[in-house]
Scaffold this motif. Structure first.
Motif, mmCIF file in Angstrom:
data_model
loop_
_atom_site.group_PDB
_atom_site.id
_atom_site.type_symbol
_atom_site.label_atom_id
_atom_site.label_comp_id
_atom_site.label_asym_id
_atom_site.label_seq_id
_atom_site.Cartn_x
_atom_site.Cartn_y
_atom_site.Cartn_z
ATOM 1 N N GLY A 281 -9.533 -15.404 -2.233
ATOM 2 C CA GLY A 281 -9.136 -16.797 -2.371
ATOM 3 C C GLY A 281 -9.883 -17.566 -3.435
ATOM 4 O O GLY A 281 -9.527 -18.704 -3.744
ATOM 5 N N ASP A 282 -10.913 -16.971 -4.037
ATOM 6 C CA ASP A 282 -11.668 -17.652 -5.089
ATOM 7 C C ASP A 282 -10.785 -17.912 -6.306
ATOM 8 O O ASP A 282 -9.865 -17.142 -6.611
ATOM 9 N N SER A 283 -11.095 -18.999 -7.002
ATOM 10 C CA SER A 283 -10.348 -19.352 -8.211
ATOM 11 C C SER A 283 -11.327 -19.630 -9.342
ATOM 12 O O SER A 283 -12.228 -20.464 -9.199
ATOM 13 N N ILE A 284 -11.156 -18.924 -10.458
ATOM 14 C CA ILE A 284 -12.030 -19.078 -11.639
ATOM 15 C C ILE A 284 -11.255 -19.823 -12.712
ATOM 16 O O ILE A 284 -10.095 -19.508 -12.986
ATOM 17 N N TYR A 285 -11.910 -20.807 -13.320
ATOM 18 C CA TYR A 285 -11.277 -21.572 -14.396
ATOM 19 C C TYR A 285 -12.212 -21.626 -15.597
ATOM 20 O O TYR A 285 -13.382 -21.996 -15.464
ATOM 21 N N ILE A 286 -11.694 -21.224 -16.760
ATOM 22 C CA ILE A 286 -12.460 -21.304 -18.002
ATOM 23 C C ILE A 286 -11.754 -22.325 -18.899
ATOM 24 O O ILE A 286 -10.641 -22.067 -19.374
ATOM 25 N N PRO A 287 -12.362 -23.482 -19.138
ATOM 26 C CA PRO A 287 -11.687 -24.499 -19.957
ATOM 27 C C PRO A 287 -11.701 -24.134 -21.433
ATOM 28 O O PRO A 287 -12.441 -23.259 -21.872
ATOM 29 N N ARG A 288 -10.875 -24.823 -22.171
ATOM 30 C CA ARG A 288 -10.828 -24.660 -23.616
ATOM 31 C C ARG A 288 -11.797 -25.651 -24.247
ATOM 32 O O ARG A 288 -11.935 -26.785 -23.803
ATOM 33 N N GLN A 289 -12.481 -25.198 -25.284
ATOM 34 C CA GLN A 289 -13.371 -26.104 -25.998
ATOM 35 C C GLN A 289 -12.549 -27.217 -26.655
ATOM 36 O O GLN A 289 -11.559 -26.954 -27.324
ATOM 37 N N ILE A 290 -12.970 -28.451 -26.425
ATOM 38 C CA ILE A 290 -12.278 -29.590 -27.047
ATOM 39 C C ILE A 290 -12.968 -29.863 -28.372
ATOM 40 O O ILE A 290 -13.790 -30.756 -28.522
ATOM 41 N N ASN A 291 -12.670 -29.063 -29.351
ATOM 42 C CA ASN A 291 -13.298 -29.155 -30.667
ATOM 43 C C ASN A 291 -12.359 -29.894 -31.616
ATOM 44 O O ASN A 291 -11.572 -29.287 -32.330
ATOM 45 N N VAL A 292 -12.436 -31.220 -31.589
ATOM 46 C CA VAL A 292 -11.550 -32.040 -32.399
ATOM 47 C C VAL A 292 -12.351 -33.124 -33.106
ATOM 48 O O VAL A 292 -13.264 -33.712 -32.524
ATOM 49 N N VAL A 293 -12.025 -33.363 -34.367
ATOM 50 C CA VAL A 293 -12.559 -34.498 -35.138
ATOM 51 C C VAL A 293 -11.368 -35.335 -35.583
ATOM 52 O O VAL A 293 -10.321 -34.791 -35.946
ATOM 53 N N TYR A 294 -11.506 -36.664 -35.538
ATOM 54 C CA TYR A 294 -10.407 -37.567 -35.853
ATOM 55 C C TYR A 294 -10.606 -38.184 -37.236
ATOM 56 O O TYR A 294 -11.698 -38.680 -37.549
ATOM 57 N N LEU A 295 -9.543 -38.192 -38.059
ATOM 58 C CA LEU A 295 -9.585 -38.768 -39.398
ATOM 59 C C LEU A 295 -8.572 -39.899 -39.508
ATOM 60 O O LEU A 295 -7.413 -39.747 -39.079
#
Length: 426
Positions: A281-295
């Motif tokens: 029943g365990d649940s593993i979550y690996i998030p995505r890196q939020i690597n963003v720069v705004y111009l």
């Protein structure tokens, strides 16, 4: 596509017995035998239940005949042609089942002549247990016998029996599902019901899963294996996506509680304390890196761009198409948003009145490095120091030579920056 009755009838006449046998569901022979079933007198008042063995005969369509069928716990049978619409026979007489089958088959063949016979009654003076217990069979009925006594006599749930969904079907066709997991705590609970003669106990197979989602190659549910670890589960999911997965902020959810996992320490530093053993029943979550720069401003492509660690100011502007002809690259503003957020909060707490003065705030943010005004002309003359390093979430403003960039413009942007950070996950 619906098959016409006449066409299907003709089709039956052309089918060989061997060909039709391939579409006939597997049935359970009575008493473990496939011998010829003798004719049995119909019991008019007898109500069918789990464990009964019946025979279905179709005189004018022998391909539909089912020689011996044991009724399962849910009472649902899937005769030929009816796989998509099972027939529930619990609590029915054999005559009622014959009528049900006649009506169902009449959609496919013309006037089927159906008879149903009771071949073997379910045990009436004992409890029948089958399914995924170490042993199956009968348990002698005695006064005071309870469900946990029956399960114990069969060896418990074993390795694959799911005691959390045990079905008990009674002689009258009614049934109930009981949670008998952790039986050591259920002895005095309502789940430990009294048994009655003719009861049927079914223990289903234990389907244990773990879930892996997020920035992995093939996320989803996977069978739980004893002693498996977080890393083994991620491997089953195809591994994490290198360069995109935020390993340092992975999570493990167990029984509604979230455990933080720094898998970067495990994969890069060999810290095995992060590679926890798993439970069903365990649940593993690996998030995505939020690597963003705004111009914003006078750049060919305004908006966010995918940032990589080590990127600098000119990298960001160049990858978005470079400055426009109207760009004033001598006064490019870089807002380091994480630092800006921290300094702005400190200044508002220290002097709320002055913090309302945008010009004063701008100067203070510049002093502490939260905002940098950069002359990129110097970069093209060989001064590498002005090509400032960036962090994920930073804002870059390239002003116009004609209109510049006012303090109001800046603080409107700073206000929206907080919203953008929330949306982007910063």
């Amino acid at each position: 596509m619906r098959i016409g009755k006449l066409a299907l009838l003709l089709g039956f006449a052309l089918l060989s017995p061997k060909a039709f046998a391939q579409t006939t569901p597997t049935t359970l022979p009575a008493n473990g035998s496939d011998t010829q079933i003798p004719s049995t007198k119909v019991v008019s008042k007898y109500l069918l239940g789990p464990g009964d063995v019946i025979s279905i005969q179709v005189v004018n369509f022998p391909e539909l005949t089912m020689g011996s069928v044991q009724i399962p716990p849910d009472g649902k049978l899937t005769p030929p042609l009816l796989a998509d619409s099972p027939i529930n026979v619990l609590g029915k007489t054999v005559e009622e089942v014959a009528t049900m089958l006649t009506q169902a088959w009449s959609k496919f063949v013309i006037n089927p002549s159906v008879s149903v016979f009771l071949v073997q009654k379910r045990p009436q003076d004992s409890i029948v247990v089958y399914g995924y217990t170490p042993k199956t069979g009968e348990v002698a009925m005695r006064p005071g016998l309870r469900i946990l006594d029956v399960i114990s006599a069969m060896g418990g749930g074993g390795d694959i029996g799911d005691l959390s969904h045990v079905t008990v079907t009674h002689e009258d066709g009614t049934s109930q599902t009981l949670d008998l997991s952790n039986p050591e705590t259920k002895g005095d609970s309502p789940e430990n019901i009294l048994m009655h003669e003719g009861d049927i106990v079914y223990v289903p197979k234990l389907y244990q899963f773990i879930t892996v989602t997020g920035d992995v190659r093939q996320g989803g549910q996977f069978p739980f294996i004893k002693k498996m670890t977080v890393a083994e589960a991620i491997t089953m999911a195809g591994g994490y996506i290198d360069g995109d997965a935020d390993l340092s902020n992975a999570t493990l959810t167990r029984d509604g509680k979230t455990i933080h996992l720094d898998l970067q320490k495990f994969y890069l530093d060999g810290d095995t304390s992060q590679n926890l053993p798993l439970q069903p029943g365990d649940s593993i979550y690996i998030p995505r890196q939020i690597n963003v720069v705004y111009l914003y401003g006078e750049v060919a492509g305004q908006g966010p761009y995918d940032f990589r660690p080590g990127d600098r100011l000119w990298d960001a502007i160049n990858r978005r198409g470079g400055p426009t002809k109207e760009a004033n690259i001598g006064a490019v503003e870089v807002i380091h948003t994480e630092l800006e957020k921290k300094v702005e909060k400190e200044l508002e707490q220290k002097d709320p009145k002055k913090a309302k003065d945008s010009k004063w705030m701008f100067n203070e943010l510049k002093k502490q490095g939260a905002i940098e005004v950069v002359d990129l002309n110097r970069y093209f003359r060989g001064d590498q120091s002005v090509n400032v390093p960036l962090n994920a979430g930073d804002f870059i403003i390239v002003p116009s030579r004609k209109h510049g960039f006012t303090f109001n413009d800046l603080f409107n942007l700073l206000s929206s920056a907080n919203l953008l950070r929330i949306v982007a996950g910063f």
